[in-house]
Design a protein around this motif. Structure first.
Motif, PDB file in Angstrom:
ATOM      1  N   THR A  81      37.580  46.952  50.686  1.00 28.30           N
ATOM      2  CA  THR A  81      38.271  45.889  51.402  1.00 28.30           C
ATOM      3  C   THR A  81      38.653  46.400  52.789  1.00 28.30           C
ATOM      4  O   THR A  81      39.329  47.430  52.893  1.00 28.30           O
ATOM      5  CB  THR A  81      39.548  45.460  50.661  1.00 28.30           C
ATOM      6  N   TYR A 139      42.752  42.502  39.634  1.00 28.41           N
ATOM      7  CA  TYR A 139      41.827  42.127  40.704  1.00 28.41           C
ATOM      8  C   TYR A 139      40.546  42.961  40.661  1.00 28.41           C
ATOM      9  O   TYR A 139      40.560  44.125  40.257  1.00 28.41           O
ATOM     10  CB  TYR A 139      42.489  42.326  42.075  1.00 28.41           C
ATOM     11  N   GLN A 141      38.954  43.761  43.387  1.00 25.61           N
ATOM     12  CA  GLN A 141      39.118  44.658  44.522  1.00 25.61           C
ATOM     13  C   GLN A 141      40.478  44.381  45.145  1.00 25.61           C
ATOM     14  O   GLN A 141      41.135  43.390  44.821  1.00 25.61           O
ATOM     15  CB  GLN A 141      38.007  44.457  45.557  1.00 25.61           C
ATOM     16  N   PRO A 200      43.141  42.889  47.254  1.00 31.55           N
ATOM     17  CA  PRO A 200      43.164  41.642  48.031  1.00 31.55           C
ATOM     18  C   PRO A 200      43.753  41.871  49.414  1.00 31.55           C
ATOM     19  O   PRO A 200      44.911  41.584  49.671  1.00 31.55           O
ATOM     20  CB  PRO A 200      44.050  40.729  47.176  1.00 31.55           C
ATOM     21  N   ALA A 229      40.329  38.220  47.092  1.00 37.82           N
ATOM     22  CA  ALA A 229      39.735  38.887  45.930  1.00 37.82           C
ATOM     23  C   ALA A 229      39.913  38.061  44.662  1.00 37.82           C
ATOM     24  O   ALA A 229      40.928  37.390  44.467  1.00 37.82           O
ATOM     25  CB  ALA A 229      40.368  40.263  45.738  1.00 37.82           C
TER      26      ALA A 229
END
Length: 283
Positions: A199, A221, A223, A225, A231
């Motif tokens: 990210t 999640y 990835q 966020p 995400a």
């Protein structure tokens, strides 16, 4: 006499050609050995930070003169990175280019690393994290942004080096040793359980340890966020009270929010620090 002169000249030419061929073979062997020695750490770093391994390998070869430069042999610095690392540095003469492409020598402070692996990881993180004044300086070297390794090379040449021929030198090494097939193909860079989906705006670090998921439902999640990523997440109470292993840590730079990549059985995902209890980190 003329025959003797002709035979002598022929022998001299043959020895010269043989010597040149032998030197080229020895050089090729040493270059191949260099690539083999750096392959594993370069692959690991390029997978973790989603970078082009071919570019990292070629740049290490160019900057360290295939591992023979004083900076690489005495300070494990394979990328000519300036500054200090954990307070350690060396001061050496370096060749820089001015605006017209003319080279001049100057003294500079370079990072001194405890190992080859530390040098590669620190450089990879530099490409991912940028600088204090611009964390997105090298964003066009990231695989999610650069459609090919040549875009990554152009970005590095623009922001990292003063040599106007830097990009062509890197691309020549990549082509000559076929580094794209070795370091950039889908097999070499496929996701696995320990690879994160990167990210932008997040600083990542390997972080081993354990923790317990708090009670109730949490958001897991795929990835982190971050500021520019929406995400995908799922609400789950199945992990409530369970002990999980820690794989990585991510810190959102803008808000300094801390996230952890956790694993429990076949389940892997990212949770916020506030969702964890009894966190034990071993780094």
């Amino acid at each position: 006499m003329k025959l003797w002169i002709k035979l002598t000249a022929t022998l001299t030419l043959a020895l010269a050609v043989f010597g040149l061929s032998g030197a080229r073979t020895a050089q090729a062997d040493s270059h191949t050995a260099f690539i083999t020695r750096l392959s594993k750490p370069v692959l690991q770093a390029s997978k973790k930070y989603h970078l082009y391994g071919s570019v990292m390998m070629a740049q290490a070869a160019l900057e360290s003169d295939w591992g023979t430069s004083t900076l690489s042999t005495e300070a494990n610095n394979y990328f000519g990175v300036k500054g200090t690392y954990s307070g350690q540095s060396v001061t050496m003469s370096t060749s820089e280019a001015d605006g017209s492409g003319q080279f001049f020598n100057t003294m500079a402070q370079f990072k001194s690393y405890p190992s080859l692996q530390a040098s590669i990881n620190d450089y990879a993180q530099t490409l991912r994290d940028g600088t204090t004044w611009n964390p997105f300086l090298y964003e066009n070297t990231w695989r999610e942004n650069a459609t090919s390794y040549t875009e990554a090379v152009d970005t590095i040449a623009q922001h990292y080096a003063t040599d106007t021929n830097y990009a062509s030198k890197i691309e020549t090494i990549i082509a000559e040793y076929d580094l794209t097939s070795r370091f950039d193909d889908t097999t070499s860079n496929s996701d696995d359980a320990t690879t994160t989906k990167i990210t932008p705006g997040v600083s990542y670090a390997t972080d081993k340890g354990t923790a317990t998921i708090k009670s109730g439902s949490i958001k897991l999640y795929q990835q982190v966020p971050g500021p520019s990523v929406d995400a995908t997440s799922s609400n789950t109470s199945a992990l409530a009270g369970k002990k999980v292993t820690i794989q990585q840590r991510g810190i959102i730079k803008s808000s300094q929010t801390i996230w952890y990549q956790i694993k429990s059985g076949s389940t892997t995902g990212w949770v916020q620090l506030t969702d964890l209890l009894n966190l034990q980190e071993s780094h």
